[in-house]
Scaffold this active site. Structure first.
Site, PDB file in Angstrom:
ATOM      1  N   ALA A  66     -30.600 -17.379  54.006  1.00  0.00           N
ATOM      2  CA  ALA A  66     -31.726 -17.663  54.884  1.00  0.00           C
ATOM      3  C   ALA A  66     -32.940 -17.880  53.987  1.00  0.00           C
ATOM      4  O   ALA A  66     -32.983 -17.386  52.854  1.00  0.00           O
ATOM      5  CB  ALA A  66     -31.947 -16.497  55.834  1.00  0.00           C
ATOM      6  N   GLY A 111     -27.039 -15.635  54.133  1.00  0.00           N
ATOM      7  CA  GLY A 111     -26.729 -16.491  55.286  1.00  0.00           C
ATOM      8  C   GLY A 111     -25.723 -17.593  54.957  1.00  0.00           C
ATOM      9  O   GLY A 111     -25.049 -18.107  55.850  1.00  0.00           O
ATOM     10  N   GLU A 114     -22.408 -16.000  55.153  1.00  0.00           N
ATOM     11  CA  GLU A 114     -22.193 -15.743  56.588  1.00  0.00           C
ATOM     12  C   GLU A 114     -21.811 -17.029  57.327  1.00  0.00           C
ATOM     13  O   GLU A 114     -20.985 -17.013  58.240  1.00  0.00           O
ATOM     14  CB  GLU A 114     -23.464 -15.112  57.183  1.00  0.00           C
ATOM     15  CG  GLU A 114     -23.696 -13.704  56.638  1.00  0.00           C
ATOM     16  CD  GLU A 114     -25.071 -13.137  56.968  1.00  0.00           C
ATOM     17  OE1 GLU A 114     -26.085 -13.781  56.634  1.00  0.00           O
ATOM     18  OE2 GLU A 114     -25.132 -12.062  57.567  1.00  0.00           O
ATOM     19  N   GLU A 134     -28.599  -9.234  50.275  1.00  0.00           N
ATOM     20  CA  GLU A 134     -29.773  -8.859  51.084  1.00  0.00           C
ATOM     21  C   GLU A 134     -30.407  -7.530  50.707  1.00  0.00           C
ATOM     22  O   GLU A 134     -31.625  -7.392  50.745  1.00  0.00           O
ATOM     23  CB  GLU A 134     -29.410  -8.838  52.577  1.00  0.00           C
ATOM     24  CG  GLU A 134     -29.238 -10.209  53.210  1.00  0.00           C
ATOM     25  CD  GLU A 134     -27.821 -10.742  53.094  1.00  0.00           C
ATOM     26  OE1 GLU A 134     -27.017 -10.191  52.312  1.00  0.00           O
ATOM     27  OE2 GLU A 134     -27.512 -11.722  53.798  1.00  0.00           O
TER      28      GLU A 134
HETATM   29  N1  CAA Z   1     -34.688 -19.005  50.337  1.00  0.00           N
HETATM   30  C1  CAA Z   1     -35.712 -19.797  49.957  1.00  0.00           C
HETATM   31  N2  CAA Z   1     -35.698 -20.502  48.823  1.00  0.00           N
HETATM   32  C2  CAA Z   1     -34.618 -20.396  48.026  1.00  0.00           C
HETATM   33  C3  CAA Z   1     -33.526 -19.576  48.365  1.00  0.00           C
HETATM   34  C4  CAA Z   1     -33.591 -18.878  49.586  1.00  0.00           C
HETATM   35  N3  CAA Z   1     -32.575 -18.096  50.024  1.00  0.00           N
HETATM   36  N4  CAA Z   1     -32.615 -19.664  47.367  1.00  0.00           N
HETATM   37  C5  CAA Z   1     -33.105 -20.521  46.456  1.00  0.00           C
HETATM   38  N5  CAA Z   1     -34.322 -20.966  46.845  1.00  0.00           N
HETATM   39  C6  CAA Z   1     -35.222 -21.888  46.158  1.00  0.00           C
HETATM   40  C7  CAA Z   1     -35.901 -21.203  44.968  1.00  0.00           C
HETATM   41  O1  CAA Z   1     -37.031 -20.464  45.399  1.00  0.00           O
HETATM   42  C8  CAA Z   1     -36.253 -22.391  44.102  1.00  0.00           C
HETATM   43  O2  CAA Z   1     -37.396 -23.015  44.653  1.00  0.00           O
HETATM   44  P1  CAA Z   1     -38.585 -23.532  43.646  1.00  0.00           P
HETATM   45  O3  CAA Z   1     -37.921 -24.589  42.814  1.00  0.00           O
HETATM   46  O4  CAA Z   1     -39.629 -24.054  44.580  1.00  0.00           O
HETATM   47  O5  CAA Z   1     -38.996 -22.343  42.843  1.00  0.00           O
HETATM   48  C9  CAA Z   1     -35.090 -23.346  44.340  1.00  0.00           C
HETATM   49  O6  CAA Z   1     -34.464 -22.927  45.559  1.00  0.00           O
HETATM   50  C10 CAA Z   1     -34.048 -23.276  43.242  1.00  0.00           C
HETATM   51  O7  CAA Z   1     -33.642 -21.926  43.091  1.00  0.00           O
HETATM   52  P2  CAA Z   1     -33.730 -21.123  41.694  1.00  0.00           P
HETATM   53  O8  CAA Z   1     -34.766 -21.701  40.811  1.00  0.00           O
HETATM   54  O9  CAA Z   1     -33.847 -19.677  42.012  1.00  0.00           O
HETATM   55  O10 CAA Z   1     -32.297 -21.468  41.104  1.00  0.00           O
HETATM   56  P3  CAA Z   1     -31.446 -20.596  40.051  1.00  0.00           P
HETATM   57  O11 CAA Z   1     -30.333 -21.469  39.606  1.00  0.00           O
HETATM   58  O12 CAA Z   1     -32.331 -19.980  39.015  1.00  0.00           O
HETATM   59  O13 CAA Z   1     -30.837 -19.387  40.919  1.00  0.00           O
HETATM   60  C11 CAA Z   1     -29.790 -18.395  42.860  1.00  0.00           C
HETATM   61  C12 CAA Z   1     -29.931 -19.635  41.951  1.00  0.00           C
HETATM   62  C13 CAA Z   1     -29.109 -17.269  42.074  1.00  0.00           C
HETATM   63  C14 CAA Z   1     -28.966 -18.797  44.042  1.00  0.00           C
HETATM   64  C15 CAA Z   1     -31.202 -17.935  43.291  1.00  0.00           C
HETATM   65  O14 CAA Z   1     -31.900 -19.048  43.831  1.00  0.00           O
HETATM   66  C16 CAA Z   1     -31.196 -16.860  44.356  1.00  0.00           C
HETATM   67  O15 CAA Z   1     -30.939 -15.705  44.042  1.00  0.00           O
HETATM   68  N6  CAA Z   1     -31.516 -17.233  45.607  1.00  0.00           N
HETATM   69  C17 CAA Z   1     -31.648 -16.274  46.692  1.00  0.00           C
HETATM   70  C18 CAA Z   1     -30.307 -15.788  47.165  1.00  0.00           C
HETATM   71  C19 CAA Z   1     -30.486 -14.741  48.243  1.00  0.00           C
HETATM   72  O16 CAA Z   1     -31.050 -13.687  48.032  1.00  0.00           O
HETATM   73  N7  CAA Z   1     -29.966 -15.065  49.433  1.00  0.00           N
HETATM   74  C20 CAA Z   1     -30.043 -14.181  50.584  1.00  0.00           C
HETATM   75  C21 CAA Z   1     -31.239 -14.490  51.413  1.00  0.00           C
HETATM   76  S1  CAA Z   1     -31.511 -13.298  52.679  1.00  0.00           S
HETATM   77  C22 CAA Z   1     -30.441 -13.746  53.925  1.00  0.00           C
HETATM   78  O17 CAA Z   1     -29.693 -14.692  53.840  1.00  0.00           O
HETATM   79  C23 CAA Z   1     -30.548 -12.888  55.147  1.00  0.00           C
HETATM   80  C24 CAA Z   1     -29.518 -13.115  56.159  1.00  0.00           C
HETATM   81  O18 CAA Z   1     -28.417 -12.610  56.100  1.00  0.00           O
HETATM   82  C25 CAA Z   1     -29.834 -13.892  57.343  1.00  0.00           C
END
Ligand code: CAA
Length: 260
Positions: A66, A111, A114, A134
């Protein structure tokens, strides 16, 4: 209708749905979830779409979760609404009468994991990574992860993954039964289409009844599930496909199913 973040392409009876926000690793914001919901409605109603594949745009991510930037300032009630909407959209996939396959082409986190779990079958490319990170954000999985992950991989492994937030690779996902198959990334869609095509050679009413009966097994005690299965089994015998399928077997020829 034109969509910004989700694409749909119908090819040889299969609807390919692509979450298309590669700049944000296909993270699901409200707008994207709404578009996905609308596209699922279209696919549900489209008789030409017999099977569905869901994938992510680009080579890096299926869906990285998400959208964190959108969730950051949410109040509890907004979060409840967001969570319930995501749950509703994913439940639509699970309850859809058509088979839905996730082609997981990279990160499937939060998400994203999921979303993949709401699909009937998951095929992953070698670079796919799965996880429910999360708790590292101070929240819990909110689009069905606490319910589907234990049902798919067992309670102990689900608790480990959800409590640690660890990411696992495609081989580990295969080992624990989270995915059915791991393939080269450049072959992922081809292999997934192959499975969809194979399913489409069968009696599609039977496939849809099998999906309903399997879903019932999860949501009910076994005797209720058995009774559901017996009824669904009986309904198959009211179809032309059953007559054709059995006649073809006895006549030693390939069946010609018509989906009736
Ligand atoms: N939400 C918003 N933006 C996201 C995102 C997310 N879940 N995942 C990645 N992005 C964005 C980053 O912020 C980045 O944007 P900018 O270029 O503007 O900075 C872009 O996508 C590229 O990502 P990274 O630079 O972080 O890429 P990376 O290769 O260094 O890392 C990754 C990849 C390990 C997937 C890392 O992006 C990451 O950890 N993302 C978040 C994963 C996460 O925590 N997901 C769970 C979200 S909570 C959820 O989903 C709740 C639910 O159950 C409903």
């Amino acid at each position: 209708m034109e969509f910004k973040n989700v694409k749909m392409e119908l090819k040889e009876g299969t609807a390919l749905i692509t979450i298309d926000r590669p700049k944000f690793l296909n993270a699901l914001n409200r707008e994207t979830l709404k578009e996905l919901d609308q596209i699922l409605e279209e696919v549900k109603a489209n008789e030409e779409a017999k099977a569905v594949i869901i994938t992510g745009a680009g080579e890096k991510a299926f869906v990285a979760g998400a959208d964190i930037s959108e969730m950051k300032d949410m109040k509890p009630l907004e979060a409840k609404e967001f969570g319930e909407f995501g749950q509703k959209v994913f439940r639509k996939i699970e309850l859809m009468k058509k088979p839905v396959i996730a082609a997981v082409n990279g990160y499937a986190l939060g998400g994203g994991c999921e979303l993949a779990m709401a699909c009937d079958i998951r095929i992953a490319s070698h670079n796919a990574k799965f996880g429910q990170p999360e708790v590292g954000l101070g929240i819990i999985p909110g689009f069905g992860g606490t319910q589907r992950l234990p049902r798919i991989v067992g309670i102990s492994k689900a608790k480990e993954l959800i409590y640690t937030g660890d990411m696992i690779d495609a081989e580990e996902a295969l080992r624990i039964g989270l995915v059915s198959k791991v393939v080269e990334q450049n072959k992922l869609l081809e292999e997934t289409y192959k499975i969809a095509k194979k399913i489409m050679t069968k009696g599609m009413i039977a496939i849809s009844l099998a999906k309903e009966a399997i879903n019932a097994s999860i949501d009910t005690v076994i005797d209720t599930g058995m009774s559901y299965e017996a009824k669904a089994f009986a309904v198959c015998f009211a179809t032309e496909d059953q007559k054709e399928g059995m006649a073809a077997f006895l006549e030693k020829r390939a069946p010609k199913f018509v989906g009736k």
